[in-house]
Design an enzyme around this catalytic site. Sequence first.
Site, PDB file in Angstrom:
ATOM      1  N   LYS A  83     -21.922 -18.674  -1.960  1.00  0.00           N
ATOM      2  CA  LYS A  83     -21.720 -19.697  -0.784  1.00  0.00           C
ATOM      3  C   LYS A  83     -22.416 -21.006  -0.967  1.00  0.00           C
ATOM      4  CE  LYS A  83     -20.300 -16.993   2.859  1.00  0.00           C
ATOM      5  NZ  LYS A  83     -20.472 -15.648   2.782  1.00  0.00           N
ATOM      6  N   GLU A 105     -21.402 -22.701  11.173  1.00  0.00           N
ATOM      7  CA  GLU A 105     -21.336 -21.432  11.956  1.00  0.00           C
ATOM      8  C   GLU A 105     -21.773 -20.347  10.900  1.00  0.00           C
ATOM      9  OE1 GLU A 105     -18.884 -22.481  10.279  1.00  0.00           O
ATOM     10  OE2 GLU A 105     -18.206 -21.114   8.988  1.00  0.00           O
ATOM     11  N   SER A 372     -20.201 -11.126  -5.312  1.00  0.00           N
ATOM     12  CA  SER A 372     -20.112 -12.260  -4.583  1.00  0.00           C
ATOM     13  C   SER A 372     -21.458 -12.507  -4.291  1.00  0.00           C
ATOM     14  CB  SER A 372     -19.485 -12.235  -3.388  1.00  0.00           C
ATOM     15  OG  SER A 372     -19.554 -11.038  -2.797  1.00  0.00           O
TER      16      SER A 372
END
Length: 386
Positions: A83, A105, A372
């Site tokens: 991210k 969000e 990830s």
Amino acid sequence: MRYFGQFGGQFIPETLVYAVNELEREFNVAWKDKKFRKHLDYYLRQYAGRPTPLYYAENLSKYLNISKIYLKREDLAHTGSHKINNTIGQLLLAKRLNKKRVIAETGAGQHGVATATAAALFGLKCDVYMGAVDVERQQQNVSRMELLGARVIPVKSGSQTLKDAINEALRDWVTNVHDTYYVLGSVVGPHPYPTMVRNFQSVIGLETKRQILKLENCLPDYLIACVGGGSNSIGLFHPFYNNRTVKFIGVEAGGLGLASGKHSASLAEGTVGILHGTKSYVLQNKDGQICETHSVAPGLDYPGVGPEHSFYKDSGRAEYVAVTDREAIGAFHMLSESEGILPALESAHAIAYLKKIAHKLKKPDIIVVCLSGRGDKDLEIVRKFR
Ligand SMILES: *Cc1c(COP(=O)(O)O)cnc(C)c1O
């Protein structure tokens, strides 16, 4: 490009058109600007810890009787997942646009933490919308965001989870568009977000290509990644788009099984619709109302998917499959015990699929799996799973 085949576009209220167009213009200029790219590259290296390793998982390969499994170690990036690649990029854009405040969000809190981190780094005010149910479930990430100087705003509408948090963030953006930048966490939302977030995440695939050519002197046969909104997967896939021998497999959250209706497999089970400003496969009922979703992996629990994946699905460039909660938990333990790596439950979905294709492989195949994120955030869920 506004569309990927029939998917994508900008299905937004008129009050957002200006902001979205301004963002598109600035992104296009910045992406071609050598100075911007150098800046981005600097922070990715010196701050986020890139390039992340491409690790040959020899024990896991032997255990599954697969020739060679490589793991792209996004779990080793700062804040523990891919991210950060996107939030550093978007915060640099927010600075260019002279915005003083960013909003985001978050579902599980991973994107919220990555945004709060980049906001602290670049000195911008940060408000994060989070469903009230998720605030309860993810106390640790709420604390992390607050310690990073962000404000967490609980959302009490709808199912009080991620999709409602996005609705609320979009509402805030409409109201405060003059000084506020909206940091979206995946390759979803109106154009230019799907393209922009993909470009920021493509660093995963670009590094992988360089690394595998150096290690194996050939391209991989398969790329496998989990698909929530679809950013880590498209980031891995996209740089290989024109390498037609490289097969793409996206793994969605099958939850309690597709037949149960309790899952988040938008590509496998969804129909074409519009959600959060973009046209894509969506989990909706026949009146177009959005369904409740479920996954043991908080980051996969979303009723839509990036429009580029819908295009890959319909054109056959990628194959999309689903694995259940139970299979993902099994994979969590398998990777932890065989390699000493605790994977995020999202990433464990991609790992779980290895077990399913192992017997189908014919030649000594090379497979790259995107790891990830790291699993520390999920220990409680794993411990309680039955
Ligand atoms: C958020 C998240 C995902 C799912 O998001 P994508 O946009 O599909 O990549 C997957 N893995 C981890 C570790 C995450 O935090």
